[in-house]
Scaffold this motif. Structure first.
Motif, mmCIF file in Angstrom:
data_model
loop_
_atom_site.group_PDB
_atom_site.id
_atom_site.type_symbol
_atom_site.label_atom_id
_atom_site.label_comp_id
_atom_site.label_asym_id
_atom_site.label_seq_id
_atom_site.Cartn_x
_atom_site.Cartn_y
_atom_site.Cartn_z
ATOM 1 N N ALA A 209 0.841 -1.195 0.000
ATOM 2 C CA ALA A 209 0.000 0.000 0.000
ATOM 3 C C ALA A 209 0.872 1.239 0.000
ATOM 4 N N MET A 210 0.435 2.256 -0.702
ATOM 5 C CA MET A 210 1.141 3.526 -0.775
ATOM 6 C C MET A 210 0.229 4.649 -0.311
ATOM 7 N N LEU A 211 0.719 5.465 0.600
ATOM 8 C CA LEU A 211 -0.017 6.637 1.062
ATOM 9 C C LEU A 211 0.764 7.864 0.619
ATOM 10 N N GLU A 303 4.506 -2.919 2.843
ATOM 11 C CA GLU A 303 3.998 -4.227 2.431
ATOM 12 C C GLU A 303 3.343 -4.896 3.629
ATOM 13 N N TRP A 304 2.200 -5.505 3.388
ATOM 14 C CA TRP A 304 1.503 -6.182 4.495
ATOM 15 C C TRP A 304 2.332 -7.349 5.008
ATOM 16 N N GLN A 312 -3.020 -1.774 11.214
ATOM 17 C CA GLN A 312 -1.577 -1.745 11.453
ATOM 18 C C GLN A 312 -0.812 -1.570 10.155
ATOM 19 N N TRP A 313 -1.294 -2.196 9.121
ATOM 20 C CA TRP A 313 -0.679 -2.053 7.791
ATOM 21 C C TRP A 313 -0.740 -0.597 7.326
ATOM 22 N N LEU A 332 10.195 9.736 -1.070
ATOM 23 C CA LEU A 332 9.522 8.477 -0.733
ATOM 24 C C LEU A 332 10.284 7.789 0.385
ATOM 25 N N ARG A 333 9.539 7.215 1.312
ATOM 26 C CA ARG A 333 10.150 6.436 2.366
ATOM 27 C C ARG A 333 9.456 5.070 2.458
ATOM 28 N N ILE A 334 10.249 4.059 2.774
ATOM 29 C CA ILE A 334 9.763 2.689 2.876
ATOM 30 C C ILE A 334 9.534 2.354 4.337
ATOM 31 N N ALA A 335 8.391 1.762 4.627
ATOM 32 C CA ALA A 335 8.075 1.370 6.010
ATOM 33 C C ALA A 335 9.005 0.259 6.462
ATOM 34 N N GLN A 336 9.413 0.353 7.703
ATOM 35 C CA GLN A 336 10.293 -0.676 8.280
ATOM 36 C C GLN A 336 9.492 -1.814 8.860
#
Length: 336
Positions: A209-211, A303-304, A312-313, A332-336
Motif C-alpha cells: 500500500a502507498m499513502l 507491504e503487508w 496496522q498495515w 519516498l520512504r519505505i516502512a520498516q
C-alpha cells in the motif's frame, strides 16, 4: 485503471434492498390472501381444501417473519412458486377462466423472488406450466391470447430488471466514488484493505500500500484559490492512475491524501511505481488557464506482513509518509 471496478459488497445494493422489501410484502400479502380464501372454502364446508390453503398461508407468513431482514434461500421461493403454480392450475381446472386471473400475480412475483442467474429458468418453467394447463382446460381461442399476454408481461418485467440493473450500477458508482477524483471515497478504506489482505492470505501473494500527500497543498489553495486547488487534485488523480494497473485500488484518503493498494505486488515493485508517480508530479507543472505551479508530494510504502490487521498495515504506510515529510518532503520512504 478503472477505480470503480469492485466487488458488489462495496456499495449499497439498491436492487437487493428493494427485493427485500418486496419479498416481505409478498410473503405477508400472499399469506393473508390465501388465508382469506381458506376461510371462504371453510364456509362451504370444503375442509380439505381449506386446510391445505391454511398450511400454505402459514408457510408464507412464517417465512416472512423468519426472513424479515434478509432474502430467503432460493429453494424456499422455488417451493412457494411450485405451490402457487399448482393452486392456480387446480383453480383453472375447476373454475375455467376465473382461475386465469391468478396467473399474472404469480408471474410478477417471480421477478422479485429469484436472482438473475436462475430467474429466466424459473419464469420459463412457470410459463410452460400455465400454458400447458390453459391449452388443456380452456378453449384454444382464449388460451393463445392469454399465453401471448403472459409473454408481454414477462417482456415488460425483463425490461424492468434491465433498467433496475442499469440504475443500480450508476447509483452504486455515484455512492462509492469521490466526485472530484473518481477514486473510492475514504469510507471504503477499511473494506478495501481488508479485502486485499484476505486475498493475499488466501493466495499467499504479497500486497503493498502507498499513502501519498501533496506537499504544502494549503499554500496552493491560499495562493491560487480553491478552484485551482480542486483542479490540482483532479489532475493528481489522473497522473497517479497512469501508473496503476487494472487491479490496483485507488482511494482518496482525505484532503490531498491518496491511498493506492497494489495487489500481488512486493515492496520493491510498489516503491518503484510510487517513485514514478512522484516524478510525474514534480516534473510536470500544474496549470489552469494563465496560472501555473509545481506541486510535489511525499509518500510512504508498506507491504503487508503476516499477523497484521489492515489498521496496522495502514499505520506503517502513514508513518513512512510522515517520515518523508519530516525529512524535507518531496520524497519516498519505505516502512520498516
Amino acid at each position: 485503471m478503472n477505480s470503480t471496478a469492485a466487488a458488489p459488497s462495496l456499495s449499497l445494493n439498491l436492487w437487493q434492498q428493494f427485493r427485500l422489501v418486496a419479498m416481505r410484502t409478498i410473503y405477508f400479502g400472499v399469506g393473508i390472501v390465501i388465508a382469506v380464501l381458506a376461510g371462504v372454502l371453510a364456509t362451504e364446508s370444503r375442509w380439505l381444501e381449506s386446510g391445505a390453503l391454511v398450511s400454505v398461508a402459514l408457510a408464507f407468513i412464517l417465512t416472512g417473519v423468519i426472513y424479515r431482514n434478509e432474502l430467503a434461500p432460493q429453494w424456499i421461493n422455488f417451493l412457494f412458486i411450485c405451490a402457487l403454480g399448482t393452486l392456480v392450475s387446480v383453480s383453472m381446472k375447476s373454475s375455467g377462466m376465473m382461475g386465469v386471473y391468478w396467473m399474472y400475480p404469480v408471474l410478477a412475483m417471480v421477478f422479485f423472488m429469484f436472482d438473475r442467474t436462475i430467474f429466466v429458468l424459473v419464469i420459463m418453467l412457470i410459463y410452460a406450466l400455465f400454458a400447458a394447463v390453459m391449452y388443456q382446460f380452456l378453449p384454444f381461442e382464449y388460451a393463445w391470447r392469454i399465453a401471448l399476454s403472459m409473454l408481454v408481461l414477462i417482456g415488460v418485467g425483463a425490461v424492468f430488471l434491465v433498467m433496475m440493473s442499469y440504475m443500480q450500477r450508476n447509483l452504486s458508482k455515484l455512492y462509492a466514488t469521490d466526485p472530484l477524483t473518481g477514486f473510492y471515497r475514504r469510507d471504503y478504506v477499511a473494506e478495501m484493505m481488508q479485502t486485499e489482505l484476505e486475498r493475499a492470505k488466501r493466495n499467499q501473494q504479497p500486497v503493498s500500500a502507498m499513502l501519498l500527500d501533496l506537499d504544502s497543498f494549503k499554500n496552493v489553495n491560499d495562493k491560487f484559490g480553491y478552484m485551482f486547488g480542486d483542479a490540482v487534485l483532479k489532475e493528481t488523480a489522473v497522473r497517479l492512475a497512469r501508473f496503476c494497473r487494472k487491479n490496483d485500488v485507488m482511494i482518496r484518503h482525505g484532503g490531498a491524501e491518496f491511498l493506492v493498494i497494489f495487489p500481488n505486488t512486493p515492496l520493491k515493485q510498489a516503491a518503484e511505481m510510487t517513485g514514478e508517480m512522484l516524478d510525474s508530479l514534480r516534473h510536470e507543472p500544474f496549470s489552469v488557464k494563465s496560472m501555473m505551479t509545481t506541486v510535489t508530494a511525499s509518500a510512504g510504502v508498506a507491504e503487508w506482513r503476516k499477523g497484521q490487521d489492515w489498521g496496522q498495515w495502514l499505520e506503517r504506510a502513514d508513518a513512512a509518509m510522515d517520515k518523508a515529510k519530516s525529512q524535507g518532503r518531496n520524497r519516498l520512504r519505505i516502512a520498516q
